[in-house]
Design an enzyme around this catalytic site. Structure first.
Site, PDB file in Angstrom:
ATOM      1  N   LYS A  67      64.122  24.871  46.581  1.00 15.36           N
ATOM      2  CA  LYS A  67      65.118  25.286  45.573  1.00 15.36           C
ATOM      3  C   LYS A  67      64.397  26.135  44.517  1.00 15.36           C
ATOM      4  O   LYS A  67      63.848  27.171  44.864  1.00 15.36           O
ATOM      5  CB  LYS A  67      65.825  24.052  45.017  1.00 15.36           C
ATOM      6  N   ARG A 107      62.021  25.776  53.364  1.00 17.82           N
ATOM      7  CA  ARG A 107      62.927  24.633  53.433  1.00 17.82           C
ATOM      8  C   ARG A 107      62.124  23.425  53.877  1.00 17.82           C
ATOM      9  O   ARG A 107      61.464  23.448  54.912  1.00 17.82           O
ATOM     10  CB  ARG A 107      64.035  24.899  54.451  1.00 17.82           C
TER      11      ARG A 107
HETATM   12  C1  LIG Z   1      69.602  15.480  45.085  1.00 12.02           C
HETATM   13  C2  LIG Z   1      69.411  15.921  46.497  1.00 12.02           C
HETATM   14  N1  LIG Z   1      68.893  15.079  47.396  1.00 12.02           N
HETATM   15  C3  LIG Z   1      68.694  15.422  48.668  1.00 12.02           C
HETATM   16  C4  LIG Z   1      69.000  16.681  49.111  1.00 12.02           C
HETATM   17  C5  LIG Z   1      68.828  16.993  50.569  1.00 12.02           C
HETATM   18  O1  LIG Z   1      67.996  18.037  50.871  1.00 12.02           O
HETATM   19  P1  LIG Z   1      68.058  18.686  52.347  1.00 12.02           P
HETATM   20  O2  LIG Z   1      69.275  19.507  52.407  1.00 12.02           O
HETATM   21  O3  LIG Z   1      66.768  19.441  52.424  1.00 12.02           O
HETATM   22  O4  LIG Z   1      68.100  17.537  53.318  1.00 12.02           O
HETATM   23  C6  LIG Z   1      69.550  17.614  48.228  1.00 12.02           C
HETATM   24  C7  LIG Z   1      69.902  18.965  48.688  1.00 12.02           C
HETATM   25  O5  LIG Z   1      70.468  19.766  48.031  1.00 12.02           O
HETATM   26  C8  LIG Z   1      69.750  17.229  46.876  1.00 12.02           C
HETATM   27  O6  LIG Z   1      70.276  18.066  45.984  1.00 12.02           O
END
Ligand SMILES: Cc1ncc(COP(=O)(O)O)c(C=O)c1O
Length: 415
Positions: free
Chosen positions: A235, A241
């Site tokens: 992010k 990623r």
């Molecule tokens: C607070 C939070 N936890 C977990 C995730 C999960 O990340 P991923 O999409 O890489 O699994 C996100 C993704 O935006 C998030 O904002």
């Protein structure tokens, strides 16, 4: 021409698989031609992309540096050690696991360390901005654990630590999760730690969103307070990623075993090398300036949207995130607004709203700030957003202005 349409690797793809090359080039053009206001997205650097597209992608490496199940890991071991050491230094953590394939995988591993199926967990409810891994019935978390939700104040949009404490005392959770997909303010990690200690719970900070700001000194660091911090690397942090977990030395072995072999197989060494590159970039003064600019930009965007009549959740932002209710602008609902904005080249998400009625819009300034945009551009984007949502501007004219603006700030300028 953006630099990624000119690489030797893309030439190979063009020759060998024109069908896929068209998709890759089309997506590259789309990213450069619209404004990417999705709060979870960013443009990683050419160096990060180079590591991702390198032959490290070929390497199998189950286990950890110095203790792999496969031969030939000498060099990828170096990459992983560099990634770990850089992340430890960046966040002041005693231990970092950089193998988690994603933010969700990191949360799964954290739960595997601290919880057993059936345990009670207190986390932000999904309608208030909790992530799927915070107890959604559609996710493993909601099926395997007994989640209790805290919310945000329907009026202010703020987390009410008195509510969190009351729920913690009533339900005695094994763990408390602090973290959100859309909360635009800093979380009070010391306050959450105090509540966790009060009820004998573990504290998990799911800092997927703010961790890039933390690296740049633009947001508080959860590492000193949480037993385990989970994060994504893609992010504001501007890496590939992926996910990571940060913890104290006492949980290091358990965290590593929870990632491999408990919840994952072989590490993705190209991604880990790319994480190392991103951590290196995030350690520079230029990244510190970037992180502060991300927040300054988000503040201007929030302020402009408020002046334009949107209801801005919490009245502003401390981070890269801005969430707004478009309803005051002629009753437009979030999904309708997102569709109109997409046709104008303004790409963003909808989100839940604190008062629970309709959908809001979630915006982020990480990507446009990477492109080099500043406060003046944010103010203009806010006006364009408002004009499109209230149907007061011609969408085709806005599309042209967006194309022109994006063209002046290419994400990958030619070398
Ligand atoms: C607070 C939070 N936890 C977990 C995730 C999960 O990340 P991923 O999409 O890489 O699994 C996100 C993704 O935006 C998030 O904002």
């Amino acid at each position: 021409m953006p630099v990624f349409t000119e690489t030797a690797a893309l030439d190979v793809l063009r020759r060998q698989d024109p069908e896929l090359a068209e998709v890759v080039l089309g997506e590259t053009a789309r990213q450069a031609d619209c404004l990417q206001l999705i709060a979870a997205e960013n443009f990683c650097s050419p160096a990060v992309l180079a590591a991702l597209g390198s032959p490290l992608a070929n390497k199998y490496a189950e286990g950890y540096p110095g203790a792999r199940h496969h031969g030939g890991c000498e060099l990828v071991d170096v990459a992983e050690r560099i990634a770990v050491e850089r992340a430890k230094a960046l966040y002041g953590a005693e231990h970092v696991n950089v193998q988690a394939h994603s933010g969700s995988s990191a949360v799964l591993a954290a739960y595997a360390v601290l919880l057993r199926p059936g345990d009670t967990v207190l986390a932000m409810g999904l309608p208030s901005g909790g992530h799927l891994t915070h107890g959604s019935p559609a996710n493993f978390s909601g099926r395997w654990f007994d989640f209790v939700a805290y919310g945000v104040d329907p009026g202010t949009g703020l987390v009410d630590l008195d509510e969190v404490r009351a729920l913690a005392r009533a339900h005695r959770p094994k763990a408390i999760v602090c973290g959100s997909i859309s909360y635009p303010r800093h979380l009070d990690y010391a306050g959450f730690r105090d509540i966790a200690d009060d009820v004998g719970a573990h504290l998990i900070a799911d800092a997927a969103h703010p961790m890039g700001l933390v690296a740049g000194g633009a947001a508080p660091n959860p590492v000193p307070y949480a037993d385990i911090v989970c994060a994504t690397t893609h992010k504001v942090l501007r890496g590939p990623r992926g996910g990571m977990l940060l913890c104290g030395a006492e949980l290091a072995d358990r965290v590593d075993r929870a990632v491999f072999p408990f919840t994952q197989g072989g590490a993705q060494m190209h991604t880990i090398a790319a994480k190392a590159v991103a951590f290196g970039e995030a350690s520079t003064p230029a990244f510190t300036a970037y992180a502060h600019q991300v927040v300054a930009n988000a503040r201007v965007l929030a302020h402009t949207l408020e002046a334009e009549g949107f209801a801005v959740t919490t009245g502003g932002t401390d981070t890269h995130l801005v969430t707004v209710d478009p309803a005051p602008l002629g009753g437009t609902e979030g999904r309708t607004a997102r569709g109109r904005l997409a046709s104008a080249g303004l790409v963003l998400d909808t989100c839940a709203l604190p008062h629970g009625v309709g959908r809001g819009l979630r915006l982020g300034t990480a990507a446009v700030t990477t492109q080099g945009m500043g406060e003046a551009e944010m103010a203009r984007i806010g006006v364009l957003l408002s004009g499109v949502v209230r149907d007061a501007l011609d969408v085709r004219a806005v599309r042209e202005e967006v194309r022109d603006l994006a063209g002046r700030f290419p994400p990958y300028p030619a070398g």
